[in-house]
Design an enzyme around this catalytic site. Sequence first.
Site, short mmCIF file in Angstrom:
data_model
loop_
_atom_site.label_atom_id
_atom_site.label_comp_id
_atom_site.label_asym_id
_atom_site.label_seq_id
_atom_site.Cartn_x
_atom_site.Cartn_y
_atom_site.Cartn_z
CG ASP A 63 -0.31 0.09 2.52
OD1 ASP A 63 0.94 0.07 2.57
OD2 ASP A 63 -1.02 0.20 3.55
CG ASP A 136 7.08 8.96 19.80
OD1 ASP A 136 6.82 9.89 20.58
OD2 ASP A 136 7.89 9.04 18.87
CG ASP A 238 5.50 14.34 20.66
OD1 ASP A 238 6.47 14.42 19.90
OD2 ASP A 238 4.45 15.00 20.52
CD GLU A 292 10.05 16.44 20.75
OE1 GLU A 292 10.38 16.71 19.59
OE2 GLU A 292 8.87 16.47 21.14
CG HIS A 367 10.40 12.08 13.60
ND1 HIS A 367 11.11 11.94 14.78
CD2 HIS A 367 9.25 12.71 13.92
CE1 HIS A 367 10.40 12.45 15.76
NE2 HIS A 367 9.27 12.92 15.27
CG ASP A 368 10.31 16.28 14.58
OD1 ASP A 368 9.42 15.87 13.83
OD2 ASP A 368 10.20 16.30 15.82
O1 TEU Z 1 7.99 17.62 17.84
C1 TEU Z 1 8.05 18.73 18.70
C2 TEU Z 1 8.13 20.02 18.07
O2 TEU Z 1 7.98 21.01 18.73
C3 TEU Z 1 8.27 20.12 16.61
O3 TEU Z 1 7.48 21.16 16.21
C4 TEU Z 1 9.62 20.40 16.21
O4 TEU Z 1 10.10 21.53 16.86
C5 TEU Z 1 9.57 20.66 14.73
O5 TEU Z 1 9.20 19.45 14.14
C6 TEU Z 1 10.85 21.07 14.17
O6 TEU Z 1 10.62 21.38 12.87
C7 TEU Z 1 7.21 16.53 18.21
C8 TEU Z 1 7.35 15.42 17.19
O7 TEU Z 1 8.67 14.96 17.18
C9 TEU Z 1 6.88 15.94 15.87
O8 TEU Z 1 7.08 15.01 14.84
C10 TEU Z 1 5.44 16.27 16.00
O9 TEU Z 1 4.99 16.86 14.81
C11 TEU Z 1 5.17 17.23 17.16
O10 TEU Z 1 5.86 16.86 18.34
C12 TEU Z 1 3.72 17.22 17.51
O11 TEU Z 1 3.37 16.01 18.12
#
Ligand code: TEU
Length: 600
Positions: A63, A136, A238, A292, A367-368
């Site tokens: 998928d 997570d 998170d 985090e 991933h961010d």
């Molecule tokens: O990220 C925390 C966060 O504040 C993010 O906005 C981060 O600063 C940003 O991605 C940087 O560009 C956590 C998770 O890791 C993220 O993937 C989620 O989108 C976010 O929380 C909301 O749950």
Amino acid sequence: MSIRLLAAFCLATLLASCKLMPKEKEEEKTGEDKFAGIPNRKWWKEAVVYQIYPRSFKDSDGDGVGDLKGILSKLDYIKSLGVDVVWLNPIFASPNNDNGYDISDYEGIMKEFGSMSDFDALLKGMHARGIKLVLDLVANHSSDEHNWFKQSRMSRENPYRNYYHWWPAERGKPAPRFSFFDVEGSAWKYDAATNAYYLHYFGRKQPDLNWENPAVRNEIFSMMNFWFKKGVDGFRMDVIPFISKDTSFPLLPAQYHGNFVSYYANGPHLHEYLRDMNKEALSKYDVMSVAEGIGVTPATAHDFVDADRNELQLLYHFDGVGLGYLPGQFKQMDPKGYSLVAFKDIYSRWDSTFEQKGWGTIYLGNHDQPRMLTRWGNDSPAYRVASSTMLTTFLLSMRATPYYYFGDELGMSNIRFDTISDYRDIETLNMYQKIKKEGGDLAYFLNGQKISARDNGRTPFQWDSSQNAGFTSGQPWLRVNPNYTTVNVAAEENDPHSILNYFRKMVQFRRKNPVLVYGTYQLLDRDNRAIYAYSRTLGNEQWGVVLNFTSAVQYYTPGSPFKGSDKRFVLMDNYGIEGDQPGGSITLKPYEAMIFKVVK
Ligand code: TEU
């Protein structure tokens, strides 16, 4: 076979085994012995954590979305890396507005990822291989499709009303709060059904849970226990510093204008709730917890992680990944790049933060973030291997638990999308809409996203050179990086000099050498703008780590505590240098990384 021959054969076998056995045992012992007697040892201090973005690891059913069965089919690969812990990004039921960071059922599995029995099989498979699994915990907010929120928004009298933060519209507009993922930038969304605003620090479909309500806390703690009882080994938490809020929602004091994060991270009851969480869930199991640590500073970090606080064990700071951006909300990198001296200062400051108490973590991508190689190294073909392996040497030779992001072991790099239609991430899509509405410079924004967008780090994992990199037989949810034809597991597996095999070697090297895990860290030659050098010391063992962060040849003469004239023994080097080396200046090739000790 004659009796005599048989006897000779048996004797030879016996002798050979006599010769082999003690040596093998001795080697085994040496590794363990080196750690014996070290105070305050913990498995999560010695672990290497491998982060998997499940959506992009391996698709088993065509998928186009990675899934749990896909991960299960690749457990032997994960085991081959030598990592101790896998952290999976959210796998819970979710409408995927923010790829699982918007949970609609905390005890259910996301349909695209599989079923609970797939999860059970995955956990079993990991444990059978001696790998721990960390999930997570997304508990600052849920999805608006969670039953709690559906109930909550129905009426002001609903029993779930206080599970979220509501501001009745008859009181006027609430004081401004900033949202990370809102086209208007506001964290308050008006909801006509009950004539009230609800709070969402992230997307509109991610309403913030009201932790001030004890019922909410109990729900979260019992959910944590549900997963712990299944055998899960911990949680990455998170935006956990954001959970407690001043529910009078005052106007923000001036010091927080433009600096919402530090306000969000210092809620009035935060540590009370973390202590409760520890008491009600974490303390009952031998599990790890990692915050985090958004908005956490060296001054506030100890409150989260010191053992005598009975809260969490680890946190990861944002200082490193925040380096090199221009001021403003749209994540534009400074075209001048980043300063290595500032980089060294950040990691040295965080090392000294935990010198006496607590324990640190280290990461250069997740991933961010954009890909580690593109952001901190050099992803051009000439320097891909050298700079990836140099960064890996850094991550695995610091005093902190390393979090290594999947794909970095292959040298995966930013995809650099040209058009907005290639992006899938709520962050990029909303920023684009916001800039468009405000009449901003979209071309400038898109150009910046080529470096900083989160989707750069989320493209499918590159298994081999077949279609879609062997990730899926279908249409991948996010485009595969075209460099997959050469950058992939199959190509790197049998190449002894590949990034992949260097990572494996470094993991084993760290595991066998407590000086790399527990040794003290000392920054050397701080002002050198090309080289990051430090020593690691444990008992009589003193090692030097020298990293060339540039594409030029550099010369480096180790200073105190090493003497330039001392002969060196090279223990690890990403260009394959090893053994005795003459004293004097070290010539470092582009992005060379060397770990050495002095020959007495
Ligand atoms: O990220 C925390 C966060 O504040 C993010 O906005 C981060 O600063 C940003 O991605 C940087 O560009 C956590 C998770 O890791 C993220 O993937 C989620 O989108 C976010 O929380 C909301 O749950």
